[in-house]
Design a protein around this motif. Structure first.
Motif, PDB file in Angstrom:
ATOM      1  N   ARG A  51      11.860  -7.816 -84.809  1.00  0.00           N
ATOM      2  CA  ARG A  51      12.020  -7.612 -83.278  1.00  0.00           C
ATOM      3  C   ARG A  51      11.089  -6.552 -82.630  1.00  0.00           C
ATOM      4  N   TYR A  52      12.561  -5.177 -83.373  1.00  0.00           N
ATOM      5  CA  TYR A  52      12.235  -3.667 -82.580  1.00  0.00           C
ATOM      6  C   TYR A  52      11.613  -2.766 -83.605  1.00  0.00           C
ATOM      7  N   ALA A  67       3.713   1.793 -85.018  1.00  0.00           N
ATOM      8  CA  ALA A  67       2.082   1.538 -84.466  1.00  0.00           C
ATOM      9  C   ALA A  67       1.958   0.218 -85.730  1.00  0.00           C
ATOM     10  N   LYS A  68       2.208   1.245 -87.248  1.00  0.00           N
ATOM     11  CA  LYS A  68       1.366  -0.013 -87.472  1.00  0.00           C
ATOM     12  C   LYS A  68       2.139  -1.465 -88.024  1.00  0.00           C
ATOM     13  N   LEU A  69       3.721  -0.974 -87.889  1.00  0.00           N
ATOM     14  CA  LEU A  69       4.561  -2.007 -88.054  1.00  0.00           C
ATOM     15  C   LEU A  69       4.209  -3.297 -86.573  1.00  0.00           C
ATOM     16  N   ARG A  70       3.948  -2.668 -85.785  1.00  0.00           N
ATOM     17  CA  ARG A  70       4.110  -3.004 -84.298  1.00  0.00           C
ATOM     18  C   ARG A  70       2.625  -3.787 -84.218  1.00  0.00           C
ATOM     19  N   GLU A  71       1.335  -3.214 -84.802  1.00  0.00           N
ATOM     20  CA  GLU A  71       0.642  -4.128 -84.938  1.00  0.00           C
ATOM     21  C   GLU A  71      -0.118  -5.591 -85.823  1.00  0.00           C
ATOM     22  N   VAL A  72       1.096  -5.419 -87.559  1.00  0.00           N
ATOM     23  CA  VAL A  72       1.164  -6.422 -88.046  1.00  0.00           C
ATOM     24  C   VAL A  72       2.308  -7.650 -87.725  1.00  0.00           C
ATOM     25  N   LYS A  73       3.188  -6.991 -87.099  1.00  0.00           N
ATOM     26  CA  LYS A  73       4.498  -8.055 -86.993  1.00  0.00           C
ATOM     27  C   LYS A  73       4.508  -7.919 -85.229  1.00  0.00           C
ATOM     28  N   GLY A  74       4.463  -7.549 -84.634  1.00  0.00           N
ATOM     29  CA  GLY A  74       4.359  -7.557 -82.738  1.00  0.00           C
ATOM     30  C   GLY A  74       4.993  -7.201 -82.044  1.00  0.00           C
ATOM     31  N   LEU A  76       8.579  -4.589 -81.153  1.00  0.00           N
ATOM     32  CA  LEU A  76       8.601  -3.805 -80.249  1.00  0.00           C
ATOM     33  C   LEU A  76       8.665  -2.495 -80.006  1.00  0.00           C
ATOM     34  N   GLY A  77       8.370  -1.341 -80.028  1.00  0.00           N
ATOM     35  CA  GLY A  77       8.964  -0.004 -79.906  1.00  0.00           C
ATOM     36  C   GLY A  77      10.040   0.744 -79.161  1.00  0.00           C
ATOM     37  N   VAL A  78      11.543   0.968 -79.649  1.00  0.00           N
ATOM     38  CA  VAL A  78      12.113   1.829 -78.768  1.00  0.00           C
ATOM     39  C   VAL A  78      12.752   3.094 -79.323  1.00  0.00           C
ATOM     40  N   VAL A  79      12.196   3.682 -77.863  1.00  0.00           N
ATOM     41  CA  VAL A  79      12.839   5.937 -78.576  1.00  0.00           C
ATOM     42  C   VAL A  79      14.195   5.709 -77.271  1.00  0.00           C
ATOM     43  N   PRO A  80      14.750   7.346 -77.274  1.00  0.00           N
ATOM     44  CA  PRO A  80      15.610   7.211 -76.450  1.00  0.00           C
ATOM     45  C   PRO A  80      14.817   7.611 -75.389  1.00  0.00           C
ATOM     46  N   ASP A  81      15.445   7.616 -74.541  1.00  0.00           N
ATOM     47  CA  ASP A  81      15.247   8.067 -72.406  1.00  0.00           C
ATOM     48  C   ASP A  81      14.955   9.576 -72.994  1.00  0.00           C
ATOM     49  N   HIS A  82      13.700  10.082 -72.281  1.00  0.00           N
ATOM     50  CA  HIS A  82      12.814  10.781 -71.838  1.00  0.00           C
ATOM     51  C   HIS A  82      12.501  11.831 -73.520  1.00  0.00           C
ATOM     52  N   GLN A  84       9.199  11.829 -75.569  1.00  0.00           N
ATOM     53  CA  GLN A  84       8.003  11.951 -75.171  1.00  0.00           C
ATOM     54  C   GLN A  84       6.925  10.982 -75.905  1.00  0.00           C
ATOM     55  N   ALA A  85       6.919   9.824 -75.867  1.00  0.00           N
ATOM     56  CA  ALA A  85       6.399   9.010 -76.430  1.00  0.00           C
ATOM     57  C   ALA A  85       6.033   7.389 -75.068  1.00  0.00           C
ATOM     58  N   ASN A  86       4.690   8.071 -74.258  1.00  0.00           N
ATOM     59  CA  ASN A  86       4.561   6.923 -73.359  1.00  0.00           C
ATOM     60  C   ASN A  86       4.339   6.080 -74.203  1.00  0.00           C
ATOM     61  N   CYS A  87       3.828   5.442 -75.773  1.00  0.00           N
ATOM     62  CA  CYS A  87       3.448   4.855 -75.808  1.00  0.00           C
ATOM     63  C   CYS A  87       4.466   3.604 -76.137  1.00  0.00           C
ATOM     64  N   ALA A  88       5.785   3.733 -76.336  1.00  0.00           N
ATOM     65  CA  ALA A  88       6.596   2.938 -76.653  1.00  0.00           C
ATOM     66  C   ALA A  88       7.020   1.877 -75.385  1.00  0.00           C
ATOM     67  N   ASP A  89       7.209   0.478 -76.305  1.00  0.00           N
ATOM     68  CA  ASP A  89       7.687  -0.260 -75.032  1.00  0.00           C
ATOM     69  C   ASP A  89       9.044  -0.918 -74.390  1.00  0.00           C
ATOM     70  N   ARG A  90       9.983   0.632 -74.362  1.00  0.00           N
ATOM     71  CA  ARG A  90      10.774   1.061 -73.813  1.00  0.00           C
ATOM     72  C   ARG A  90      11.463   2.190 -74.443  1.00  0.00           C
ATOM     73  N   HIS A  91      12.189   2.310 -73.827  1.00  0.00           N
ATOM     74  CA  HIS A  91      12.841   3.916 -73.600  1.00  0.00           C
ATOM     75  C   HIS A  91      14.409   3.248 -73.115  1.00  0.00           C
ATOM     76  N   ILE A  92      15.332   3.543 -74.130  1.00  0.00           N
ATOM     77  CA  ILE A  92      16.863   3.149 -74.461  1.00  0.00           C
ATOM     78  C   ILE A  92      17.628   4.273 -73.818  1.00  0.00           C
ATOM     79  N   LYS A  93      18.273   4.639 -73.011  1.00  0.00           N
ATOM     80  CA  LYS A  93      19.136   5.405 -72.215  1.00  0.00           C
ATOM     81  C   LYS A  93      20.456   5.589 -73.301  1.00  0.00           C
ATOM     82  N   ASP A  94      21.492   6.472 -72.752  1.00  0.00           N
ATOM     83  CA  ASP A  94      23.006   6.304 -73.362  1.00  0.00           C
ATOM     84  C   ASP A  94      23.383   5.203 -72.155  1.00  0.00           C
TER      85      ASP A  94
END
Length: 245
Positions: A51-52, A67-74, A76-82, A84-94
């Motif tokens: 899922r993530y 990127a490859k796992l998102r392509e193969v498995k569909g 979501l990519g999640v990165v920390p808030d702030h 520098q990854a505008n490609c992410a599906d979600r930025h997670i906050k503290d």
């Protein structure tokens, strides 16, 4: 809970597979591009639905497999808030919780190694510390807007205040260690136990470490969630991981 610690020898990176055994939903934390085939095979063997993909930070020593796992498995990519990854599906906050059905993954801001670093507390009994806290060590602070004083505060005020029996799982290890506890690190991690804040800052300023060999390649790629740009074109290099044998 299904919990697996997976190792990439080239970068000494730990990837973590976490899954709910009842619903078969899964998350990969800090996946490595060169290990995507391994991860896909394990997901298939365990009958898990990814899922993530979750990052502790923008890495400088390896390229993420998101990127490859998102392509193969569909997933979501999640990165920390702030980050520098505008490609992410979600930025997670503290303080936010990523809910994986019966598993709660709480984000704890731990900047210092980089300016947008997160640790993740899983079901209140273990913490994925990324590069903020390693076993008997810590991540460096001399690039990617790192700051030694900030890291000292993150570790001592945010991680060392967790219960002593909390299991510590770092993003890297270079000496064969796999797991520790908060209590052990408070007592035996000499970078923190034997230094005050000013001494820690001075120590980190004099490490004299070489730059990671892949930093010029890895950081830009990870800001694109693992998509690799060709050096002479704007095209994206395609790496085939469709086989999971």
């Amino acid at each position: 809970m299904i919990f697996r610690q997976l190792f990439d020898q080239e970068s000494s990176t730990y990837t973590y597979l976490i899954a709910d055994p009842a619903t078969k939903t899964a998350i990969l934390v800090d996946p490595v591009l060169n290990q995507v085939e391994r991860d896909l095979k394990l997901l298939e063997e365990l009958g898990l639905n990814l899922r993530y993909c979750l990052e502790t930070h923008i890495h400088a020593d390896h390229i993420t497999g998101t990127a490859k796992l998102r392509e193969v498995k569909g997933c979501l990519g999640v990165v920390p808030d702030h980050a520098q990854a505008n490609c992410a599906d979600r930025h997670i906050k503290d303080g936010e919780t990523l809910q994986l059905d019966g598993i709660a993954i709480e984000a704890i801001a731990t900047p210092g190694h980089t300016d947008s670093h997160m640790a993740y507390r899983v079901n209140n009994d273990r913490i994925l510390t990324g590069d903020a806290l390693l076993i008997r060590g810590c991540g460096r602070t001399d690039f990617q807007s790192g700051d030694a004083g900030t890291l000292f505060d993150s570790v001592t005020q945010r991680l060392f205040t967790l219960p002593d029996n909390t299991l510590v799982y770092p993003a890297h290890d270079y000496r064969g260690h796999t797991v520790s506890t908060i209590g052990e690190e408070k007592r035996w991690n000499s970078r923190f136990a034997e230094r005050d804040r000013d001494q820690f800052i001075e120590f980190m300023a004099n490490l004299g470490l070489p730059m990671p060999t892949k930093i010029m390649e890895a950081v830009p790629a990870n800001e694109r969630c693992g998509r690799i740009a060709s050096p002479d074109t704007t095209n994206i290099i395609s790496i085939d991981f469709s086989s999971t044998k």
